[in-house]
Each structure stands twice: as structure tokens, then as C-alpha cells.
Design an enzyme around this catalytic site. Sequence first.
Site, PDB file in Angstrom:
ATOM      1  N   ILE A 167       0.836  -1.199   0.000  1.00 12.82           N
ATOM      2  CA  ILE A 167       0.000   0.000   0.000  1.00 12.82           C
ATOM      3  C   ILE A 167       0.874   1.254   0.000  1.00 12.82           C
ATOM      4  O   ILE A 167       2.012   1.222   0.481  1.00 12.82           O
ATOM      5  CB  ILE A 167      -0.956  -0.013   1.231  1.00 12.82           C
ATOM      6  CG1 ILE A 167      -1.927   1.174   1.205  1.00 12.82           C
ATOM      7  CG2 ILE A 167      -0.189  -0.122   2.530  1.00 12.82           C
ATOM      8  CD1 ILE A 167      -3.040   1.092   2.263  1.00 12.82           C
ATOM      9  N   CYS A 168       0.331   2.328  -0.533  1.00 12.44           N
ATOM     10  CA  CYS A 168       0.924   3.663  -0.496  1.00 12.44           C
ATOM     11  C   CYS A 168       2.178   3.728  -1.368  1.00 12.44           C
ATOM     12  O   CYS A 168       2.127   3.472  -2.550  1.00 12.44           O
ATOM     13  CB  CYS A 168       1.180   4.071   0.960  1.00 12.44           C
ATOM     14  SG  CYS A 168       1.502   5.826   1.204  1.00 12.44           S
ATOM     15  N   ALA A 169       3.317   4.061  -0.785  1.00 14.54           N
ATOM     16  CA  ALA A 169       4.561   4.146  -1.540  1.00 14.54           C
ATOM     17  C   ALA A 169       5.178   2.774  -1.780  1.00 14.54           C
ATOM     18  O   ALA A 169       5.992   2.606  -2.698  1.00 14.54           O
ATOM     19  CB  ALA A 169       5.562   5.032  -0.792  1.00 14.54           C
TER      20      ALA A 169
END
Length: 183
Positions: free
Chosen positions: A103-105
Site C-alpha cells: 500500500i501507499c509508496a
Amino acid sequence: MSKRALIAVAEGVEDLECVTLIDVLRRAEIEVLVASIEERRMITCARGTRLTADAMLVDVLAQDFDLIVLPGGMPGAQHLAEFEPLAERVRQQAKAGELFAAICAAPALALQQYGVLRQRRMTCYPAFSDRLSGCTFVDEAVVVDGNCITSQGPGTALVFALTLVEQLVGRSTRNEVAKAMLV
């Protein structure tokens, strides 16, 4: 037999994503092992939350997991991307057709660097999408492409965690967990 999930953590991972993953997966009665890539079990998340991992990652790499998941956050996602023992274990997981997620970066930094996103549809924190190559960025909260599940960031952490529950133990359990949480 209970499903097992490995959550790899490092200094600077995103607090909300990490805690949400642990909490929701455990609510679904999935055995969750939080493992630190650092030289110690206690880490400090990006927003200052202190978290004590269950184990050191190097001590559990040989174990079988139904899911390996990477939280995002900076600089945590970069630390995860640079940790070669984790990279190799995620490559093995992907090759075996077992679930892996980020998730995310973490999708753009870690999964991209590990080479497991080729020819896949995926998502990540939109500001990191320019770092992608060999895959198709989809601007959606959660994207499932075969055994790869990705999500965009802190605000999508709950739906991401519920999607992981569904992938591991089915829609019925996802719905039960969501209902109990008033989602």
C-alpha cells in the site's frame, strides 16, 4: 487450518496503514506475524507511533505465509525496498502464486524494485506513479491483479485490509468483519 499473514515493518512505515492491517486481519482470525527488518523489534512509525514487532524478519523468512504485505509510508517503504532478504522472499511468494500486497509508496518503491509488478494492473500513492514501469497504474483505491493486491494510501487502508481478508478467507468473513466494525 488458519491462514497466515506476514507484515514486514521498518522504521518510518505509515502508522495508520500498519495498525489497520494488523487489526483487521486479526479480527478475521488470520494469524498475523509482524516482522521487523531492522536490527531490533521496536520501530517508530512515520507519525511517531511506536510498534513492537513479533519477530525479526530474518528469523522467519523460511516460514510459509499465505500473504506477505508491505505497509507504505516514508522512509519506511524505501527501507523495505532496499532490504534484499525481503525482496527475495516476496519474489518467491509471487512466483509460487501466493498472495503478496503493498500500500501507499510500497508498491512503487518496493514491489517495483523487486520486479514483481511486470505486466500487472496496480495502484499506489498517486504521487509515486511516475516511478513505475512495466505495469499499468490504475487510479483506484484497491487493485487486485491475480495474486498481487495494491492500494493507494492511509485513507484506503481499511478497504485494503478488508480486501486482503476477502482474498484470504472469503467474502463472507470480509462482510462479517466489516459489519462488526460498522463499515
